[in-house]
Scaffold this motif. Structure first.
Motif, PDB file in Angstrom:
ATOM      1  N   SER A  97      60.020  38.538  44.548  1.00  0.00           N
ATOM      2  CA  SER A  97      59.359  39.603  45.341  1.00  0.00           C
ATOM      3  C   SER A  97      59.334  38.931  46.891  1.00  0.00           C
ATOM      4  O   SER A  97      59.582  39.724  47.725  1.00  0.00           O
ATOM      5  CB  SER A  97      57.772  39.654  44.889  1.00  0.00           C
TER       6      SER A  97
ATOM      7  N   TYR B  35      55.967  50.213  45.319  1.00  0.00           N
ATOM      8  CA  TYR B  35      57.187  49.272  45.272  1.00  0.00           C
ATOM      9  C   TYR B  35      58.308  50.326  44.885  1.00  0.00           C
ATOM     10  O   TYR B  35      59.257  50.359  45.307  1.00  0.00           O
ATOM     11  CB  TYR B  35      57.257  48.373  44.114  1.00  0.00           C
TER      12      TYR B  35
ATOM     13  N   PHE C  76      55.819  43.308  49.844  1.00  0.00           N
ATOM     14  CA  PHE C  76      56.158  42.295  48.719  1.00  0.00           C
ATOM     15  C   PHE C  76      55.669  41.092  48.502  1.00  0.00           C
ATOM     16  O   PHE C  76      56.129  40.283  47.625  1.00  0.00           O
ATOM     17  CB  PHE C  76      57.789  42.348  48.815  1.00  0.00           C
TER      18      PHE C  76
END
Length: 320
Positions: free
Chosen positions: A82, A118, A92
């Motif tokens: 991430s 996401y 993220f």
């Protein structure tokens, strides 16, 4: 250029093949999850869809390359942690915010709440988010126990994203973001002397060859994403696209179980290789780090804006 390839196995059932890039070694939980996914895809598709894994940056791509590489189709699929994606969207950094998730249930709740955000990000950039999952809680691999803030002063420590760097700078350490494939050379040459990562990740590259003590601070459980080029995805028959998503659900469930079940086994593996393992951080250290995290979380919320506020608000309301 790598692409989604189709070769004719027989006139009825063509076999589709996809290359997947990863920076992680074969023993890491990320690669083990990739292997599970690959095998599950092959099983569910009856062998009509095959994923060829390329761990250890074998395709020549680092994680910092993956987002753009997959977006333009140079590699159909990639595995990316991430924090590497935070340069494209600071959202993220959520899963690596220090001490936000207390346990695996918290990590799952954060993932569930943020997953639509996401997915929307990847779709905006010609990609499909296939699945995501966390690694084990991050601790500190070092030459000595980390029991207080004094033990962190000027410690040259590898971090995996801007959030970890900011917090460790705040408490007096000397952090440096280093990609996974470049970590061992940096340790071997003295570029860093300590590492912020989980027990599983460190064991996968034998960090006991460079450090003596693992101090579990339960810093965070950062996510790893497996994402696919949208054009390659749409080029597959509809039933094989369904296979990708079913295998993704199965992989997320498998990964969650593996992380929770294997943590004690990993601690034992470290001990068997001569490491001192501190499973619970000293109260003084835990309290100091818990206070230091607040400015980091607030700065992240201000940077991300309304999305962050909605996510954190829902998280606090649903958290047990």
């Amino acid at each position: 250029m790598l692409a989604c390839a189709a070769v004719q196995a027989n006139p009825v059932a063509p076999v589709h093949a996809l290359d997947q890039s990863s920076e992680y070694g074969t023993n890491s939980v990320n690669t083990k999850a990739d292997v599970f996914y690959r095998d599950r895809v092959a099983e569910l598709s009856g062998g009509r869809l095959k994923i060829h894994l390329h761990p250890g940056a074998a395709l020549g791509y680092r994680e910092r390359d993956h987002f753009q590489v997959v977006g333009r189709g140079a590699a159909p699929i990639a595995t990316t942690v991430s924090g590497t994606l935070a340069g494209f969207d600071p959202l993220f950094l959520l899963s690596s915010l220090p001490f936000l998730a207390r346990d695996f249930d918290d990590a799952q709740l954060l993932l569930d709440i943020a997953m639509p955000h996401y997915k929307a990000f990847f779709e905006k950039h010609n990609q499909i988010l296939l699945h995501a999952g966390w690694v084990d809680p991050s601790g500190i691999w070092a030459s000595r126990p980390i029991n207080s803030l004094a033990d962190l002063q000027q410690l040259k420590i590898r971090t995996y994203d801007a959030t970890g760097t900011r917090l460790l700078q705040q408490v007096g350490a000397a952090p440096l973001v280093i990609s996974w494939a470049d970590l061992v050379p940096q340790l071997a040459t003295g570029g860093v002397s300590a590492v912020l990562t989980g027990a599983d990740g460190g064991a996968s590259i034998r960090l006991w060859d460079y450090t003596k003590v693992f101090t579990q601070i339960n810093y965070a459980m950062p996510l790893t994403f497996v994402h696919m080029n949208r054009d390659a995805y749409l080029a597959l028959p509809e039933d094989l696209r369904a296979v990708l998503h079913q295998a993704a659900q199965d992989t997320q469930a498998w990964r969650k179980h593996q992380i929770a079940a294997n943590l004690q086994a990993k601690y034992q593996q470290l001990a068997d290789n001569g490491m001192q393992v501190i499973e619970v951080p000293a109260p003084e250290l835990a309290a100091a780090l818990g206070q230091a995290n607040q400015p980091v979380v607030r700065a992240w919320e201000a940077q991300v804006g309304e999305r962050a506020s909605r996510i954190l608000s829902e998280y606090e309301s649903r958290r047990r």
